[in-house]
Structures are given as structure tokens and as C-alpha cells.
Design a protein around this motif. Structure first.
Motif, mmCIF file in Angstrom:
data_model
loop_
_atom_site.group_PDB
_atom_site.id
_atom_site.type_symbol
_atom_site.label_atom_id
_atom_site.label_comp_id
_atom_site.label_asym_id
_atom_site.label_seq_id
_atom_site.Cartn_x
_atom_site.Cartn_y
_atom_site.Cartn_z
ATOM 1 N N LEU A 1 64.421 75.269 49.286
ATOM 2 C CA LEU A 1 62.917 75.583 49.317
ATOM 3 C C LEU A 1 61.949 76.217 48.291
ATOM 4 N N ILE A 2 62.666 77.610 48.199
ATOM 5 C CA ILE A 2 62.003 78.125 47.032
ATOM 6 C C ILE A 2 62.298 77.686 45.993
ATOM 7 N N VAL A 3 62.869 76.784 45.075
ATOM 8 C CA VAL A 3 62.888 76.528 43.759
ATOM 9 C C VAL A 3 61.815 75.535 44.059
ATOM 10 N N VAL B 1 58.922 74.972 45.981
ATOM 11 C CA VAL B 1 57.777 75.744 45.741
ATOM 12 C C VAL B 1 57.068 76.176 45.076
ATOM 13 N N VAL B 2 58.945 76.806 43.918
ATOM 14 C CA VAL B 2 58.146 77.593 42.679
ATOM 15 C C VAL B 2 57.710 76.359 40.774
ATOM 16 N N VAL B 3 58.806 75.419 41.234
ATOM 17 C CA VAL B 3 58.187 74.607 40.524
ATOM 18 C C VAL B 3 56.988 74.007 41.257
ATOM 19 N N TRP B 4 56.592 73.482 42.406
ATOM 20 C CA TRP B 4 55.432 72.230 42.697
ATOM 21 C C TRP B 4 54.548 73.463 42.094
ATOM 22 N N SER B 5 54.744 74.986 42.291
ATOM 23 C CA SER B 5 53.207 75.679 41.678
ATOM 24 C C SER B 5 53.303 75.940 40.497
ATOM 25 N N LYS C 1 71.461 76.147 56.120
ATOM 26 C CA LYS C 1 70.244 77.127 56.162
ATOM 27 C C LYS C 1 70.266 77.855 54.305
ATOM 28 N N LEU C 2 71.208 78.177 53.817
ATOM 29 C CA LEU C 2 71.287 78.835 52.818
ATOM 30 C C LEU C 2 70.869 78.129 51.494
#
Length: 66
Positions: free
Chosen positions: A14-16, A18-22, A7-8
């Protein structure tokens, strides 16, 4: 791999994602083809806004398995 560690790693990935996707979505949104038509722009933003879910689904499934 223990579930806490999975999970870590999954959460950080997931954070990476979403940032790259945005950032990519914002860069592509500036293309003249997309900016020229409001309907195309709305469709693009809807697709780009929901598009990150597809690559995230296998990651979340991997994070939640026992």
C-alpha cells in the motif's frame, strides 16, 4: 500465509502504491491539457486523489481475510 505476514506485505505494498500513484498523478497534472482549464484541473485532482482507492480495495480485502 499467517495474517501478520499478510498485513506486513499488504502494508508495504500500500505504501508503494500510494507513493507511485502520487508521483504519476503529479506528473500527469503538468500536462498542458489539464493546466489550461481550472475546471478540468479540479476534476482531475479529485479523480486522481480518489483513484488510488480502487486498486487498494482488493489488497485491503486480501489483508483482512482470515
Amino acid at each position: 500465509m499467517p495474517i501478520r505476514l499478510r498485513k506486513l506485505f499488504g502494508g508495504l505494498t500500500l505504501i508503494v502504491l500510494v507513493v507511485v500513484w502520487s508521483l504519476l498523478a503529479m506528473a500527469i497534472a503538468q500536462f498542458p491539457v489539464i493546466k489550461a482549464n481550472a475546471i478540468v484541473e479540479a476534476i482531475y485532482y479529485a479523480a486522481a486523489g480518489l483513484g488510488w482507492v480502487l486498486p487498494a480495495m482488493p489488497l485491503v480485502r486480501w489483508m483482512s481475510r482470515p
